[in-house]
Design a protein around this motif. Structure first.
Motif, PDB file in Angstrom:
ATOM      1  N   GLY A  27       0.878  -1.385   0.191  1.00  0.00           N
ATOM      2  CA  GLY A  27       0.035   0.135  -0.044  1.00  0.00           C
ATOM      3  C   GLY A  27       0.749   1.214   0.070  1.00  0.00           C
ATOM      4  O   GLY A  27       1.959   1.332  -0.237  1.00  0.00           O
ATOM      5  N   ALA A  32       2.025   2.268   5.475  1.00  0.00           N
ATOM      6  CA  ALA A  32       2.712   1.406   4.765  1.00  0.00           C
ATOM      7  C   ALA A  32       4.158   1.648   4.345  1.00  0.00           C
ATOM      8  O   ALA A  32       4.986   0.717   4.146  1.00  0.00           O
ATOM      9  N   ASP A  85      -1.698  -2.407   4.000  1.00  0.00           N
ATOM     10  CA  ASP A  85      -2.172  -1.204   3.661  1.00  0.00           C
ATOM     11  C   ASP A  85      -2.332  -0.526   4.738  1.00  0.00           C
ATOM     12  O   ASP A  85      -3.106  -1.181   5.622  1.00  0.00           O
ATOM     13  N   GLU A 107      -4.589   1.443  -5.083  1.00  0.00           N
ATOM     14  CA  GLU A 107      -4.924   0.361  -3.884  1.00  0.00           C
ATOM     15  C   GLU A 107      -6.208  -0.514  -3.836  1.00  0.00           C
ATOM     16  O   GLU A 107      -5.888  -1.665  -3.350  1.00  0.00           O
TER      17      GLU A 107
END
Ligand code: 5RP
Length: 222
Positions: A27, A32, A85, A107
């Motif tokens: 992510g 992240a 993420d 994402e």
């Protein structure tokens, strides 16, 4: 414990979900980034990664971690083993708001290509209903006012993210003031508006596991 320390703890805890010899989805954002730094210890043990943004690809490459194009990855494997993420908010159903960093579309794509989504957050991200964080929507530039009008009809206040262009060359509208009682329905409704590339409600691609950093340690929510 500071917020950054809580983020680092969950980022390190996420390593447990990384499967040796597989391709890992990664992510975008400050949490992240901490995961990427931790993942450097698995360099040579994992097959590679797929990045959800140009910034993430650059940081992974900086550690010497192989970054694959998603299409190339999916010619080698049926799916990525895991996607790790952060999020801007999560609710009791593990629905998420994402896109604070503007990377929501990639994402959501990488999350959809992965067997499991491990969401790494600190406890400040927990909400009863999504909406306290302005909901990002990525839009094709010519549809900006059309989508803003729909957001107003839904009770929100749409604000163009000034000076921001996504990795895909589009705009972001941040919708303030929504109280999201049915995340799935809102995600579907926004997806039906022409010109919407992606919206930041992650209900279809919600988390499988939330690792939440607290002053007392990492809580695992399944
Ligand atoms: C980026 C995102 C991030 O996951 C979200 O904004 C959380 O970021 P941070 O870990 O910096 O709090 O959705 O598009």
């Amino acid at each position: 414990m500071t917020q950054d320390e809580m983020k680092r703890k969950v980022a390190e805890a996420a390593l447990e979900y990384v499967v040796d010899g597989t391709i890992v989805g990664v992510g975008t954002g400050s949490t992240a980034n901490m995961f990427i730094d931790a993942l450097a210890s698995k360099k040579g043990v994992i097959k590679g990664t797929v990045a959800s943004s140009e910034a993430t690809a650059k940081r992974l490459a900086g550690h010497g971690i192989p970054v694959l194009d998603l299409n190339d990855a999916l010619t080698q494997v049926a799916s990525l083993s895991v996607y790790v993420d952060g999020a801007d908010e999560f609710d009791g159903g593990k629905n998420l708001t994402k896109g604070g960093g503007g990377a929501l579309t990639r994402e959501k794509i990488v999350a959809a290509a992965s067997d499991k989504f491990i969401c790494i957050v600190d406890e400040t991200k927990r909400v009863k209903h999504l909406g306290a964080f302005p909901l990002p929507i990525e839009v094709i530039p010519m549809a900006r006012e059309l989508v803003a009008g729909v957001a107003r009809k839904l009770g929100g206040n749409p604000v163009l993210r000034e000076g921001f262009i996504t990795d895909n060359g589009n705009l972001i509208i941040d919708v303030h003031g929504l109280v999201v009682t049915d995340a799935r329905a809102l995600e579907d409704e926004l997806n039906s508006v022409p010109g919407v590339v992606c919206n930041g409600v992650f209900s279809h691609q919600g988390a499988d596991v939330v690792l939440m950093g607290t002053p007392g340690g990492v809580e695992t929510i399944v």
